[in-house]
Structure formats: structure tokens, C-alpha cells
Design an enzyme around this catalytic site. Structure first.
Site, short mmCIF file in Angstrom:
data_model
loop_
_atom_site.label_atom_id
_atom_site.label_comp_id
_atom_site.label_asym_id
_atom_site.label_seq_id
_atom_site.Cartn_x
_atom_site.Cartn_y
_atom_site.Cartn_z
N LYS A 212 15.44 -0.58 -3.92
CA LYS A 212 14.87 0.73 -4.22
C LYS A 212 13.78 1.05 -3.19
CE LYS A 212 11.76 3.34 -7.12
NZ LYS A 212 11.28 4.01 -5.89
N GLY A 265 3.82 -2.69 -1.74
CA GLY A 265 3.33 -1.49 -2.40
C GLY A 265 1.94 -1.72 -2.95
N SER A 266 1.60 -1.02 -4.01
CA SER A 266 0.23 -1.08 -4.53
C SER A 266 -0.01 -2.35 -5.33
CB SER A 266 -0.05 0.14 -5.40
OG SER A 266 0.55 0.00 -6.67
N THR A 267 -1.26 -2.76 -5.36
CA THR A 267 -1.65 -3.94 -6.12
C THR A 267 -1.41 -3.73 -7.62
OG1 THR A 267 -3.33 -4.51 -4.47
CG2 THR A 267 -3.58 -5.49 -6.64
N VAL A 269 0.83 -1.87 -9.16
CA VAL A 269 2.26 -1.97 -9.50
C VAL A 269 2.71 -3.43 -9.46
CG1 VAL A 269 4.60 -1.40 -8.72
CG2 VAL A 269 2.82 0.36 -8.74
N GLU A 293 3.48 -8.02 -0.92
CA GLU A 293 2.38 -7.65 -0.02
C GLU A 293 1.85 -6.33 -0.57
OE1 GLU A 293 0.55 -5.40 2.65
OE2 GLU A 293 2.46 -5.54 3.72
N CYS A 327 -0.88 -0.66 6.06
CA CYS A 327 -1.52 -1.64 5.15
C CYS A 327 -2.71 -2.29 5.85
CB CYS A 327 -0.52 -2.72 4.74
SG CYS A 327 1.09 -2.13 4.24
N GLU A 424 -9.54 1.09 -1.69
CA GLU A 424 -8.47 1.46 -0.76
C GLU A 424 -8.19 2.96 -0.86
OE1 GLU A 424 -4.17 -0.37 0.49
OE2 GLU A 424 -4.44 0.08 -1.63
#
Length: 542
Positions: A212, A265-267, A269, A293, A327, A424
């Protein structure tokens, strides 16, 4: 049956083309951009080799040109996720038993196709879909993606060579199996190379994948999928779906054959994924591999011995290339009091010289941020600057009339714990704090403790002892640490990428370390002269 040991030597990193005026690559890229914009593309999902069109069509627009429609992609639902899993599992046995040289050559061919025939189209879809300049697309969707494919073949070959020793009368060997189940790849918008590598690195090890991508990266993702099919990837090995993240997680994380997730992606999630997997652990046939990551709050600290122009360039490029949406982008800087005014003066002048606009104009240094949600988030940070604790040195203007444009912005704060030094933002915003040049140790403490992340960072210094001190004190502050350079630009095979703390599992994409996560070792011992009596000599007294 293997008829030989096939050699895959260390690749050479793909050369970066410069797109100089009149160069063949510039002519080809401009032609591809015109072709990609000419017609609206109809983008299906790819499940088990079939092109799936649901009729629930969502439009794609360049972030820098909202009014233009690139095409439409067919959005899926829970049923399509289940179909993708079924297709993957159907392909698993054949794919995992496919000879290594056959698997390897599919990915090597894909790399060659990207390096030649499809280079302008991979770069063009990335430029238009993700608002990258020609150079930022070239180093990402061409060079880095090619490097991932070629180096991963080499790395897997080297892993397969790792075998145990054998004593007299026996032989030991290790099989490097694929995982027993399917791997889920969830990929971000900001790097086409990451989006391609996350499913491909698992597949190259013999795994089957449900992939995805971010909705805002679909334009380039579908191009990569088409290339993989042309390279000979069998049906069902990688299945590309466009669905809601919650729907994806509901189905995949409850499935008994879920074998692992490869995520960028985001921490937040990723934390939720980890929690859900933990809650469902009793459902799985094995313990899933969890590789991620996530976020970053990347730093540059300059020592009082630093060269001013080195600091200025590191911050200008590190903070504002690709609109600060890497990132690894520099988003907080610590300047020594003896150099701060000169650095700020030169840096502000550099930022004022940066052109921002449509990436099809090759003179622009910045494009737009990825979407309205990101634009609004970045704008809130800028609007909340109070003028007392923090002030804007340059930039700060935001306009989403024609595209999601945020000026490169530098904030100066007198509080090392100010929000934009800690949180962030993921946009073209750099916050600067000036520290007492004679209190370098204290500044290092701020760097280490201000943010929960640990992705990238840099020390700029001509003093070797200061470099040594920073390297030690900031050991866990950055998984990728740079000396006298910007904190961005990791190259496959040269700087394996990933961080710890809240930045992820530090499994180092672009190295063998990551590929071990998609393999499961089996040790086989064969005895040539088996024992025929359970009794040992020590049991005898005479």
C-alpha cells in the site's frame, strides 16, 4: 536444481545525470513530462496479475498545480485487501522455491529498465506527483531506486554465502528461507525509492507482498509496478492496493499468515501498528517481523571552529531541498555565538535567492509541499510564532491558491526547548538557536535531550577533539551521523539508512542488515557415520 554458483559482484552506484541545458537527459525528461500531462491516466490496482478497477475513482493532482488532473486511481476496500493476501499466498510456494538467479535477474532487469527506457518516466511521475525538482527526482526515483535493486541482489548473494563450519564425519549448511506467510509494505510519499524498495527488498528474498503506497505517491508507484511486471515479476508476488490504512490494518494484522510489515511513515502510525500486532500475537503462525523507519527532528550543530560557508551550505541544502520533506531534513540548528551573526546573515541571503514554483521550470529550487493537510500543519506552526520567544528571520509566507506553496522559513528562538526545536514539522522550516560558544558541552546536551527522535544529525567543526566529543555524546541521537556535511543524502551501499529512539527500528535500508529481516535461517546437519549405540565411553569403568 542449481547448476553453478553465480557471481553478483559489488555494483557501482548509478551515476547522477546533471540535466544541463541541451543534454539528452533534459530533452528526454521534458518530453516525458509533456507526455505524462497530456492525457489523464486510469490507474488500476494490481492483484494477482490482474488490473482491478473498482469504479471508485480518486483524482491525482500535482501539488504545485492543483487545477491539473494527472489521472484517477481506483480505490479499494476490505475485499480487495483479502484478494491481495490470497493472491500473495497462492504465489508464495512457487516464488520461494524459484532459483536465486531467476529471482535476481528480475530485479536486475528492472534496475536496467529504470536506468534506460523508463528513467524519464520514473523521474517525471515523481516530479509531477510529488513536486520534486528534476535533480531531487533524479537522485531518488532513478539513482537510489536503481541502487536498491542492484545492491540488494549483491547483499542477498553475500548472505547466502554465509555458511557454518563442519567437523569431521558431518556437513553443516544453512538455508536462508523466505518468511512463512505474506509481508505487508506500507510506503511514504516523499521518496519513490523507498516506496519501491520496501516491497522489493522483501520480494527479492523470496517473500510475497501486499503493498500500500501513500495516496499522494500513487502516480510514481504504479509506474514502478508496471516496470516490475515488464521485468518478469510473476503474478501475485507483489500486489499493489489503494485502500484506507485502517482497512488495511484490520485485515492484514488479523490474518494468521501475516509474517511481517515493512513500513516508512509517522511514528504515531507505527506505534499503533506495533500495538495491534502485539494484541493479535496469538493469531499468527509465527512472530511477525516489524521493521519501521518513522519520524525525525534532525539537527546540525556547529562548533566555534566551524567554517561559516560550510555551515550555511549544509543548512540551505539540508533544510530546504525537497521542501524539507525528507525524513533526514535539517530542522533544528545550534550555532556558536562567535559565528552566529555571520552564519545567519549569509543563510538568510541564500534563502532569499531560492526560487520556488512549478518544478517543470528547472530554475526553481523548491516546489510545493505534498498536500493541503501538510500545508495547513506547517502554516499553523508559522502562525503560532509569538515574536518574543521566537521570530521569523526570513520566509513565513504560505499560499495555496494554485499549489501548496510554503516559503523556505527560518525561525530564530532564544529557547532551546521551543516547540519548533522539538516537534517534527516536515516542511521547509528551520529553527535556529544560538549557544554560548564556550559551552559546547551544554549545547550537545540540548541536542541529545530535546527531541524523542534519533534519525540523522551533523557536526560541523575544524576541531578534531570537538568532533570526537560530539560523536560520543550524540551516539544515540542519530542513526546516520555526518561530519562536516548536511544530514541528508544517504547513498545505498555507502551510508545504510535508519535511526533509533522514536525514529524506528534502525534496520538500515541499503545494507544487508535490512535483508536479514526478510529471511529465516534453517540449519541442516548431515552425519555421514551415524551412531549405532546410545552408550558413551565414559559409562565404562574398565
Amino acid at each position: 536444481m542449481s547448476l553453478g554458483y553465480f557471481s553478483y559482484p559489488v555494483p557501482v552506484n548509478e551515476p547522477v545525470l546533471n540535466y544541463a541545458p541541451g543534454s539528452p537527459e533534459k530533452v528526454a525528461l521534458k518530453k516525458a513530462l509533456a507526455e505524462l500531462k497530456k492525457d489523464e491516466i486510469d490507474i488500476p490496482m494490481y492483484i494477482g496479475g490482474e488490473e482491478i478497477r473498482t469504479g471508485d475513482k480518486r483524482s491525482l493532482h500535482p501539488p504545485h498545480e492543483k487545477s491539473h488532473v494527472l489521472g484517477h486511481y481506483h480505490f479499494g476496500n476490505e475485499q480487495h485487501v483479502r484478494q491481495a493476501i490470497d493472491a500473495a499466498l497462492k504465489a508464495r510456494e512457487t516464488w520461494s522455491n524459484t532459483s536465486w538467479e531467476t529471482r535476481a535477474h528480475i530485479f536486475l532487469k528492472a534496475a536496467d529498465l529504470i536506468a534506460t527506457k523508463y528513467r524519464p518516466f520514473m523521474n517525471g511521475t515523481t516530479m509531477l506527483g510529488q513536486s520534486k525538482t528534476a535533480y531531487q527526482a533524479e537522485i531518488d526515483s532513478a539513482c537510489e531506486l536503481i541502487d536498491f535493486l542492484r545492491f540488494n541482489v549483491y547483499f542477498v548473494t553475500e548472505i547466502y554465502k554465509q555458511q557454518p563450519i563442519s567437523s569431521s564425519g558431518m556437513h553443516n549448511r544453512t538455508e536462508w528461507r523466505s518468511l512463512e506467510g505474506f509481508v505487508l509494505a506500507v510506503t511514504p510519499f516523499n521518496f519513490t525509492a523507498i516506496a519501491g524498495n520496501l516491497p522489493a527488498s522483501a520480494a527479492i528474498c523470496g517473500n510475497v507482498v501486499v503493498w500500500k503506497p501513500a495516496d499522494t505517491q500513487i502516480f510514481a508507484a504504479q509506474m514502478f509496478m508496471r516496470i516490475m511486471k515488464e521485468a518478469g515479476l510473476p503474478e501475485g508476488v507483489i500486489n499493489l492496493v489503494y485502500v484506507e490504512g485502517t482497512v488495511l490494518g484490520k485485515v492484514c494484522f488479523a490474518h494468521p499468515d501475516f509474517a511481517g510489515v515493512h513500513f516508512t511513515g509517522s511514528t504515531a502510525v507505527f506505534n499503533n501498528m506495533w500495538k495491534t500486532i502485539g494484541e493479535n500475537i496469538s493469531k499468527y503462525k509465527g512472530y511477525p517481523r516489524i521493521v519501521g523507519e518513522t519520524g525525525g527532528k534532525d539537527f546540525v550543530i556547529a562548533h566555534k571552529s566551524a567554517q561559516v560557508d560550510v555551515v550555511v551550505t549544509a543548512l540551505a541544502r539540508g533544510a530546504f531541498e525537497y521542501q524539507g520533506q525528507k525524513c533526514s531534513a535539517a530542522s533544528r540548528a545550534y550555532l556558536p555565538s562567535n559565528l552566529a551573526e555571520e552564519i545567519k546573515s549569509k543563510l538568510v541571503a541564500e534563502v532569499k535567492s531560492m526560487k520556488m514554483g512549478n518544478v517543470e521550470d528547472f530554475t526553481n529550487f523548491l516546489g510545493a509541499v505534498i498536500d493541503e493537510k501538510s500545508f495547513d500543519k506547517i502554516k499553523r506552526y508559522i502562525d503560532n510564532i509569538d515574536g518574543n520567544t521566537a521570530k521569523i528571520l526570513v520566509g513565513g509566507n504560505c499560499d495555496k491558491t494554485t499549489g501548496y506553496f510554503v516559503e523556505p522559513t527560518i525561525i530564530e528562538t532564544n529557547d532551546p526547548r521551543y516547540a519548533t526545536m522539538c516537534e517534527e514539522i516536515f516542511g521547509p522550516v528551520l529553527t535556529i538557536y544560538t549557544y554560548d560558544a564556550d559551552k559546547f558541552d551544554e549545547a550537545l546536551e540540548f541536542v541529545d535531550t530535546t527531541s524523542p527522535y534519533g534519525l540523522t544529525g551533523a557536526i560541523i567543526s575544524q576541531d578534531r577533539q570537538a568532533v570526537e566529543l560530539a560523536t560520543q555524546k550524540l551516539r544515540h541521537s542519530a542513526g546516520n551521523f555526518y561530519i562536516n556535511d548536511k544530514p541528508t543524502g544517504a547513498v545505498v551501499g555507502q551510508q545504510p539508512f535508519g535511526g533509533g529512539r522514536s525514529s524506528g527500528t534502525n534496520d538500515k535500508a541499503g545494507s544487508m542488515i535490512n535483508l536479514y529481516r526478510w529471511l529465516s535461517a534453517r540449519t541442516i546437519k548431515e552425519t555421514f557415520n551415524p551412531a549405532t549405540d546410545y552408550r558413551y565411553s565414559f559409562l565404562q569403568e574398565s
